[in-house]
Scaffold this active site. Structure first.
Site, short mmCIF file in Angstrom:
data_model
loop_
_atom_site.label_atom_id
_atom_site.label_comp_id
_atom_site.label_asym_id
_atom_site.label_seq_id
_atom_site.Cartn_x
_atom_site.Cartn_y
_atom_site.Cartn_z
N ASP A 159 3.81 -0.21 -2.50
CA ASP A 159 3.83 0.67 -1.32
C ASP A 159 4.20 2.09 -1.77
OD1 ASP A 159 6.61 0.79 -1.60
OD2 ASP A 159 6.93 -0.81 -0.15
N LYS A 183 1.12 -0.43 2.46
CA LYS A 183 1.62 -1.72 2.94
C LYS A 183 1.99 -1.69 4.42
CE LYS A 183 5.85 -3.21 1.83
NZ LYS A 183 6.93 -3.79 1.04
N ARG A 185 4.02 -4.28 7.00
CA ARG A 185 4.76 -5.54 7.09
C ARG A 185 4.70 -6.06 8.52
NH1 ARG A 185 8.50 -8.45 4.30
NH2 ARG A 185 8.70 -6.98 2.58
#
Ligand code: R5P
Length: 281
Positions: A159, A183, A185
């Site tokens: 990331d 990234k 999440r």
């Protein structure tokens, strides 16, 4: 005198050797109700250096007990080395009603020490949560040490937050390209990554992050490398490697995982003792 928590015995021993300071004997006991007690029966020094990673809640309690025990035994100066600071990723209230957990932990640790040294915290700004001086040690440059000879390597951060880390490892290795993933999440174990730009065909890839916890981030990254990469290695400062992380990484195709001894694991290929010793001078 160096005082080791149960979770940091190898690092504390290495630190004692690096500083040429005695290592205190410690005794650990768990009572039938689950409570811990760590004691330093022979402690006899003016200066205590308590070494305690805090990957678990028990380790936090041990750190507080060791700080108190050395004060009780007459230490006038207490330095607490927290090589891995647990809860550091909970550095803000992400939703209403949540605690800033690392602030609570930092305040507690501050009550029993004159200063704190920690290693590559998730965000450097966590040092501001301590009520005593807190310095951070950067060991990223050492992460290149255990890497094998690499073929046209690409150092990739999973990331944007780890780009500097990947650059540092590449610089320390001496050659190679760097890149990063984007990234998102979705939950603790569900991570989505947008493909990176570097062409990894036939090249060795080194994934670089500050922490490998569940392995979801690294495994997700590997799944976006396609089968074209030659070999894939994973390196990090803090090898938390919780639960089935090792299986997850192996199944994803990671050839080897390297970390430091901020958390003592089989993968702790680099000792942060020299860097901590330098910070203590
Ligand atoms: C988060 O931003 C960190 O830098 C790591 O990427 C993360 O903590 C790794 O956790 P996991 O291994 O559970 O994906």
């Amino acid at each position: 005198m160096i005082v080791s928590a149960s979770v940091s015995q190898s690092l504390a021993s290495a630190l004692a050797a690096a500083l040429d300071e005695p290592l205190a004997a410690t005794e650990y006991e768990r009572f039938p109700d689950g409570e811990l007690q760590v004691s330093v029966p022979g402690f006899d020094a003016e200066r205590a250096i308590v070494v305690c990673a805090t990957p678990t809640s028990d380790a936090h309690i041990e750190a507080l007990q060791l700080q108190d025990a050395v004060r009780e035994a007459g230490a006038r100066e207490v330095t607490t080395v927290v090589p891995y600071l647990g809860y550091a990723r909970q550095d803000r209230a992400f939703a209403a009603g949540q605690p800033v957990s690392v602030r609570a932990v930092a305040r507690a640790l501050s009550t029993g020490t004159d200063r704190v040294i920690t290693v590559n915290p998730h965000e450097k700004s966590v040092s501001e949560f301590f009520d005593v001086p807190c310095s951070t040690v950067d060991t990223a440059g050492r992460l290149a040490d255990p890497l094998p000879d690499l073929d046209d390597p690409v150092f990739i951060a999973p990331d944007a937050g780890a780009i500097d880390l990947a650059d540092t490892v590449r610089d320390a290795y001496g050659t190679g390209e760097t890149d990063h993933f984007e990234k998102t999440r979705h939950s603790a174990s569900d991570v989505e990554l947008r493909p990176h730009e570097a062409d990894v065909t036939g090249r060795d890839v080194v994934l670089v992050d500050d922490i490998i916890a569940t392995g979801a981030t690294m495994a997700g990254a590997v799944s976006h490398l396609s089968d074209d990469a030659a070999r894939v290695f994973a390196t990090c400062v803090h090898p938390v490697l919780a639960g089935t992380a090792r299986i997850r990484l192996a199944r994803a195709g990671v050839e080897a995982v390297y970390g430091t001894d901020t958390i003592e694991r089989a993968e702790s290929a680099v000792s942060v003792a020299p860097a901590i010793a330098a910070a203590l001078d």
